[in-house]
Design an enzyme around this catalytic site. Structure first.
Site, PDB file in Angstrom:
ATOM      1  N   THR A 157       0.948   2.227  -1.170  1.00  0.00           N
ATOM      2  CA  THR A 157       2.294   2.952  -0.814  1.00  0.00           C
ATOM      3  C   THR A 157       3.369   2.299  -0.224  1.00  0.00           C
ATOM      4  O   THR A 157       4.640   2.376  -0.815  1.00  0.00           O
ATOM      5  CB  THR A 157       1.972   4.332  -0.086  1.00  0.00           C
ATOM      6  OG1 THR A 157       0.832   5.018  -0.537  1.00  0.00           O
ATOM      7  CG2 THR A 157       3.115   5.322   0.270  1.00  0.00           C
ATOM      8  N   ARG A 180       4.573  -1.686  -7.407  1.00  0.00           N
ATOM      9  CA  ARG A 180       5.439  -1.530  -6.099  1.00  0.00           C
ATOM     10  C   ARG A 180       5.637  -2.682  -5.659  1.00  0.00           C
ATOM     11  O   ARG A 180       6.596  -3.041  -4.799  1.00  0.00           O
ATOM     12  CB  ARG A 180       4.523  -0.574  -5.177  1.00  0.00           C
ATOM     13  CG  ARG A 180       4.564   0.959  -5.573  1.00  0.00           C
ATOM     14  CD  ARG A 180       3.814   1.595  -4.690  1.00  0.00           C
ATOM     15  NE  ARG A 180       3.981   2.966  -4.981  1.00  0.00           N
ATOM     16  CZ  ARG A 180       3.013   4.149  -4.601  1.00  0.00           C
ATOM     17  NH1 ARG A 180       1.880   3.714  -4.033  1.00  0.00           N
ATOM     18  NH2 ARG A 180       3.200   5.232  -4.966  1.00  0.00           N
ATOM     19  N   LYS A 202       9.868   6.603 -10.283  1.00  0.00           N
ATOM     20  CA  LYS A 202      10.814   7.558  -9.608  1.00  0.00           C
ATOM     21  C   LYS A 202      12.209   7.195  -9.560  1.00  0.00           C
ATOM     22  O   LYS A 202      12.469   6.129 -10.338  1.00  0.00           O
ATOM     23  CB  LYS A 202      10.418   7.355  -8.051  1.00  0.00           C
ATOM     24  CG  LYS A 202       8.810   7.915  -7.931  1.00  0.00           C
ATOM     25  CD  LYS A 202       8.486   7.735  -6.476  1.00  0.00           C
ATOM     26  CE  LYS A 202       7.091   8.275  -6.045  1.00  0.00           C
ATOM     27  NZ  LYS A 202       6.862   8.264  -4.850  1.00  0.00           N
ATOM     28  N   GLU A 248      -0.969  18.023 -12.337  1.00  0.00           N
ATOM     29  CA  GLU A 248       0.188  17.309 -12.346  1.00  0.00           C
ATOM     30  C   GLU A 248       0.814  17.166 -13.849  1.00  0.00           C
ATOM     31  O   GLU A 248       2.098  17.363 -14.304  1.00  0.00           O
ATOM     32  CB  GLU A 248       0.128  16.168 -11.528  1.00  0.00           C
ATOM     33  CG  GLU A 248      -0.205  16.018  -9.962  1.00  0.00           C
ATOM     34  CD  GLU A 248      -0.112  15.164  -9.387  1.00  0.00           C
ATOM     35  OE1 GLU A 248      -0.096  13.876  -9.879  1.00  0.00           O
ATOM     36  OE2 GLU A 248      -0.387  15.249  -8.106  1.00  0.00           O
ATOM     37  N   PHE A 277       7.949  13.265   6.574  1.00  0.00           N
ATOM     38  CA  PHE A 277       8.641  12.604   5.687  1.00  0.00           C
ATOM     39  C   PHE A 277       9.027  13.513   4.412  1.00  0.00           C
ATOM     40  O   PHE A 277       9.911  13.375   3.388  1.00  0.00           O
ATOM     41  CB  PHE A 277       8.360  11.487   5.329  1.00  0.00           C
ATOM     42  CG  PHE A 277       6.739  11.505   4.426  1.00  0.00           C
ATOM     43  CD1 PHE A 277       6.653  11.819   3.307  1.00  0.00           C
ATOM     44  CD2 PHE A 277       5.750  11.052   5.324  1.00  0.00           C
ATOM     45  CE1 PHE A 277       5.220  12.112   2.938  1.00  0.00           C
ATOM     46  CE2 PHE A 277       4.208  10.870   4.888  1.00  0.00           C
ATOM     47  CZ  PHE A 277       4.131  11.832   3.563  1.00  0.00           C
ATOM     48  N   HIS A 322       4.881   7.041  -8.686  1.00  0.00           N
ATOM     49  CA  HIS A 322       3.666   7.964  -8.358  1.00  0.00           C
ATOM     50  C   HIS A 322       2.723   7.823  -9.114  1.00  0.00           C
ATOM     51  O   HIS A 322       2.713   7.661 -10.462  1.00  0.00           O
ATOM     52  CB  HIS A 322       4.384   9.575  -8.394  1.00  0.00           C
ATOM     53  CG  HIS A 322       3.221  10.435  -8.084  1.00  0.00           C
ATOM     54  ND1 HIS A 322       2.756  10.717  -6.763  1.00  0.00           N
ATOM     55  CD2 HIS A 322       2.453  11.402  -9.132  1.00  0.00           C
ATOM     56  CE1 HIS A 322       1.948  11.785  -7.117  1.00  0.00           C
ATOM     57  NE2 HIS A 322       1.560  11.844  -8.294  1.00  0.00           N
ATOM     58  N   ARG A 327      -3.819   3.707  -9.959  1.00  0.00           N
ATOM     59  CA  ARG A 327      -3.673   3.263  -8.600  1.00  0.00           C
ATOM     60  C   ARG A 327      -3.761   1.635  -8.276  1.00  0.00           C
ATOM     61  O   ARG A 327      -3.107   1.358  -7.321  1.00  0.00           O
ATOM     62  CB  ARG A 327      -4.570   4.078  -7.839  1.00  0.00           C
ATOM     63  CG  ARG A 327      -4.055   5.731  -7.916  1.00  0.00           C
ATOM     64  CD  ARG A 327      -5.117   6.333  -6.754  1.00  0.00           C
ATOM     65  NE  ARG A 327      -4.352   6.528  -5.361  1.00  0.00           N
ATOM     66  CZ  ARG A 327      -3.338   7.012  -5.170  1.00  0.00           C
ATOM     67  NH1 ARG A 327      -2.505   7.778  -6.067  1.00  0.00           N
ATOM     68  NH2 ARG A 327      -2.911   7.004  -3.959  1.00  0.00           N
ATOM     69  N   TYR A 360       5.470  18.095  -4.599  1.00  0.00           N
ATOM     70  CA  TYR A 360       4.631  17.751  -3.108  1.00  0.00           C
ATOM     71  C   TYR A 360       4.496  18.615  -2.258  1.00  0.00           C
ATOM     72  O   TYR A 360       4.326  18.365  -0.949  1.00  0.00           O
ATOM     73  CB  TYR A 360       5.778  16.921  -2.801  1.00  0.00           C
ATOM     74  CG  TYR A 360       5.901  15.402  -3.572  1.00  0.00           C
ATOM     75  CD1 TYR A 360       4.710  14.379  -3.603  1.00  0.00           C
ATOM     76  CD2 TYR A 360       7.201  14.905  -4.371  1.00  0.00           C
ATOM     77  CE1 TYR A 360       4.865  13.305  -4.449  1.00  0.00           C
ATOM     78  CE2 TYR A 360       7.043  13.895  -4.930  1.00  0.00           C
ATOM     79  CZ  TYR A 360       6.008  13.031  -4.966  1.00  0.00           C
ATOM     80  OH  TYR A 360       6.091  11.883  -5.477  1.00  0.00           O
ATOM     81  N   ASN A 411       9.515   4.134  -3.264  1.00  0.00           N
ATOM     82  CA  ASN A 411       8.451   3.193  -3.753  1.00  0.00           C
ATOM     83  C   ASN A 411       8.047   3.466  -5.153  1.00  0.00           C
ATOM     84  O   ASN A 411       6.965   3.055  -5.640  1.00  0.00           O
ATOM     85  CB  ASN A 411       7.132   3.592  -2.838  1.00  0.00           C
ATOM     86  CG  ASN A 411       6.648   5.167  -3.095  1.00  0.00           C
ATOM     87  OD1 ASN A 411       7.352   5.756  -3.962  1.00  0.00           O
ATOM     88  ND2 ASN A 411       5.600   5.359  -2.521  1.00  0.00           N
TER      89      ASN A 411
END
Ligand code: CMP
Length: 140
Positions: free
Chosen positions: A93, A104, A11, A128, A59, A117, A87, A51, A114
């Site tokens: 998150t 993270r 990100k 995606e 948010f 993704h 993950r 998203y 964060n």
């Protein structure tokens, strides 16, 4: 059977802080291989569409603003059971809850900013990947 591919995005917070190399090295050390990658600055429309599932969340606006605040780096990663493995590697998150050694824990500032993704299912990983890459980029 769980798939071999998943979609990640480094990100704008992490990419802008020149952490892409460290993050890719961490993921490669955990057995992932990069099978497609690009650097891009998302438009509001692209981020909003990507998203869209979060459109009703409080948010959402903040998320779209953040994801369009600078360049980011979408990638397709390969590893057995890729979605679950990624993950695991990126952590919770909220970085305060992320396990030691996860992306993270090391690079995220907050729940919103964060760092990375990861797709949450094989179906979403496929969807995606096609959001960011042409079919001709996805011949593994
Ligand atoms: P990601 O895994 O990309 O998918 C949805 C994103 O929404 C998530 O990472 C966070 O960046 C963002 N998000 C989730 N919860 C919050 C929150 N409470 N405040 C701000 N952003 C959030």
């Amino acid at each position: 059977m769980a798939g071999k591919h998943t979609l990640t995005i480094i990100k704008p917070d992490a990419f802008g802080a020149a952490k892409a190399g460290n993050i890719i090295a961490l993921l490669e050390a955990r057995g992932f291989r990069v099978r497609a990658a690009r650097v891009m600055h998302l438009t509001k429309q692209q981020a909003g569409e990507f998203y869209a599932v979060h459109r009703e969340r409080p948010f959402y606006g903040e998320l779209v603003d953040f994801m369009t605040s600078g360049a980011c780096m979408p990638m397709v990663l390969e590893k057995p059971n890729a979605v679950v493995a990624l993950r695991d590697a990126i952590g919770a998150t909220d970085p305060a809850e992320a396990a030691a050694g996860t992306v993270r824990k090391l690079y995220a500032e907050s729940k919103g900013r964060n760092a990375i993704h990861a797709s949450d299912s094989d179906d979403n990983a496929g969807r995606e990947a096609r959001f960011f890459f042409a079919e001709t980029d996805l011949i593994y």
